[in-house]
Each structure stands twice: as structure tokens, then as C-alpha cells.
Design an enzyme around this catalytic site. Sequence first.
Site, PDB file in Angstrom:
ATOM      1  N   CYS A   1       0.860  -1.175   0.000  1.00  0.00           N
ATOM      2  CA  CYS A   1       0.000   0.000   0.000  1.00  0.00           C
ATOM      3  C   CYS A   1       0.901   1.231   0.000  1.00  0.00           C
ATOM      4  CB  CYS A   1      -0.951  -0.022   1.202  1.00  0.00           C
ATOM      5  SG  CYS A   1      -0.115  -0.028   2.796  1.00  0.00           S
ATOM      6  N   VAL A   2       0.486   2.305   0.622  1.00  0.00           N
ATOM      7  CA  VAL A   2       1.251   3.551   0.562  1.00  0.00           C
ATOM      8  C   VAL A   2       2.582   3.448   1.301  1.00  0.00           C
ATOM      9  CG1 VAL A   2       1.228   6.013   1.130  1.00  0.00           C
ATOM     10  CG2 VAL A   2      -0.863   4.894   0.338  1.00  0.00           C
TER      11      VAL A   2
END
Length: 476
Positions: A27-28
Amino acid sequence: MSKYQDSAQQLLNHIGGSENISVVTHCVTRMRFVLNDPKKADVEEIEKLGIVKGTFTQAGQFQVVIGNEVSSFYNDFIKIAGVSDTSKDDAKVAAKQNMNFLQRMISHLADIFTPLIPALVVGGLILGFRNVIGDIKLLDGRTMTIVESSQFWAGVHAFLWLIGEAIFHFLPVGITWAVARKMGASQILGIVLGITLVSPQLMNAYGVAGAEEIPFWDFGFAQIDMIGYQAQVIPAILAGLVFSFLELQLRKVIPNAISMIVVPFLSLVPAVLLAHTILGPIGWEVGSWISNIVYSGLTSAFGWLFAAVFGFVYAPLVITGLHHMTNAIDLQLMSELGGTNLWPMIALSNIAQGSAVLAMIYINRKNEEEKQVSIPAAISCYLGVTEPAMFGINLKYGFPFLAAMIGSLVAAVISVGSGVMANSIGVGGLPGILSIKPQFIGTFALAMLVAIVIPVILTIVFNKMNVGKISFKKNR
């Protein structure tokens, strides 16, 4: 040699090798692993790697916090590991094998509301800005609002409501779409279902309470009230689930030759009918019941106690994933009360975590390697992304996490005790003040100051007193 080759190889070795990886994605800020045998992962050795900010297990996934460079690291890792690039949806499906019933339910709830968060954040900022220029008397000796003083700003105020209305009054459209997307049903039909809940043909939900007469559909033998469900959360969720269930089941039994015609009709029409006869009224009552309990609890004589407990435990809830449940409650409070007194406490908790890291930057000011982790973590936390701060610094040392929890507790009591309300979910950090209703901005600013000062002071004090210095192993 690529930049992250050595680190990627070490992570692969400590995680149990390629054969222990079922699915991996990112993810981020985090690498997300679904491991065939989670016990083979050597957490202690993984957390010693310079690029790793922390580890934890959530929603059946072993997650390794890398930071902003996770995308580049991930590309090097999958080349070395010999595993293919995988979507987040695939990872979530695979992770369910490691999840209990409660974790599955929370995961489903998160999957529904996560795609809606960008719109809700924008909507909250817009409502906050409209309130500032339209409701606060800032000009002419505090007797006139900005809107009253300028036709331009009056036009801006009116125009921005176009977006605000689309986000909040028509929220059921987004929810039914998200449910259909999550369940694997036709997304466009999910959108159509949502529109039938907020159609202009229906009486607006906000006008029902004071209406002398409610229009209805007359079928001769039965009548159905023509009531809209603007901003309602639970009716939309229930309608979306029933529609998705009907469509998925019909696909299994109806021949492909006529499926394109029959399945949409037999899934959408009954779902709309049930939404307006059974699901909508029940969902409305349940939603009102939930919001009234939460609001009554926060505004009662013991509201301070509720606030203290929530402010103290919210950060640990993030570790477990249980914090996703607050999105539904916030939205229900907004639909019933025109705002939420729960979300401000969440923003304050995030600020407190960032402030504890700020103190760690001071404590480790001579440690250049530590500052490379802590400074970006503090910045991202103040802007609403807490993982690098929590897992990279605060949980690693233990005492900053405790200091942040105490600071969050005190700030939450101030917020709830002063009746602070937010227009909507916003950016969960310092910019969160833009989502607060104008009359409470001053009080919330005080709570923010407390969420900064107390964690900083306590972290420094705890460090000198050797209080709570632990190695917090998130997955054990």
C-alpha cells in the site's frame, strides 16, 4: 545491482523464503504478506533491517512498514523472491484464511468505506469552508459574514454546495456502489439502486419529521411511502447486500443465454422494493438507535469517561483494525445530527502520536540514522498517515506510544467536554481543524495544543525515568 537488492534479499530470508509467501502486495507505506506459515517469519531479525520501520499483523496479513519508498522496494523484492505482482483484492481474499469471524466482518466494513474516504474528506473540508465564510461574523466589527459582504463569496458559497450535496445527501449511491463492488455484483446496478434511494421523486429524508403528509405509491391492496434515504448509511448497506446476494445467486441458476436479461431485472427490482418496504425503515431505526446511543453517551454526565476511554484506546484499535468501525458511526452521526463528535477525537489521537515522535526526534537529535526515520514519520503523522510513526517509532520504544495515548485521552476529554463537533470526516491530523464546525474551532485548537504538548513532555519525562521502555512485538 538495484538499490534495495540486499535489503530485499534479507527480508525474503527472514520471512521464510519464497515458499512461505502465498500473496504479497503493498500500500502507501507497507508491504503486505499473506504467509503460508506466519510462525516462520523471524520478526526480531526483520525489525533489525535498516529499511524496516516496524511490523504488525492485521486482517490476516503480516505487514512490514517500509515508508514512502515501498513501491520501489516492492518491485525489487518480487524480482528476487520470484513471485508475481498481485492486486490488493487478491491479497485480501487470500488473507481471509488467517482471519476469525470478527476480523472478516471488520475487513468487509473497511472495504466498503475505504473507497469513499477521499470524497468524505473533500466534503468535510468544503462544509467547513462554507461555514467559515457563511456563518462566522468576521467583518465590520464582527457583525457581518464574508458571504454577506461580497457577491463573489456568496456565489462561491452557493456553488460549493453543489459538491457538498453530491457527497453527503447522495451518499447512499456511493455506499451501494461500494457494496456491489466488494461483493462482485454489477457496479452500475449498484449505482442505480443507490439512486432509487435518493431520487427527487421521493420526499427528502430531512423533511420527513415535519411533514404533514407523506406521498405514497398506491398499489390498490397496499401503499408504500415515498421516502428518500439521503445521507443514510445502514439502509444503503442493507439494500446493497440484498441486491448483491440476489444477483450472485441468480447467476448460478439462470442459463447464460438469458442471464444478461433476466438477472439484472430479477435482482434489481426486488432489491428496490425491499429497500423501500422493509430494509429502509429497519435500517433507519437501527441507524438512529446507534447514533443516539453514541451521542447520548458523549453528551451525558459521563461523556468525559467515554471520551477518556476512547481517546486512550483508539491508537491500539488501529493496530487491531477495529478502528474501521468508526467510519460507519461517524457517517450515521452526520446524517442524524448534521455533524460528528466522534471524529475530532480520532484526529487528536493522530496528532498525539505525531507529537510523541516529535519528542523522540529531540531525544535522538544526535542520531542521524534515527532522524531519517523519525522526521518523515512525524510529518506524515501530522498530515494523517500514522503507520510510520506508530510502528516505526512509538511502538518500537513503547514509552512514546503510552505518552501519546495519555495525551490523546486528555485532548479527547477537552473536545467532548466542550461539545466539539466536526462537519464530516476530514484529514486526520493538523489539517483536521478545517473540518470542525466554526463555533468549535477555538476549543478544538486548544485540544490540538494539548495533544501536542502533553505527549512531547511525557515522552521526554518517561525517557529520563526509564518508564515503559519496552520492545513491543506486534505479532506475538
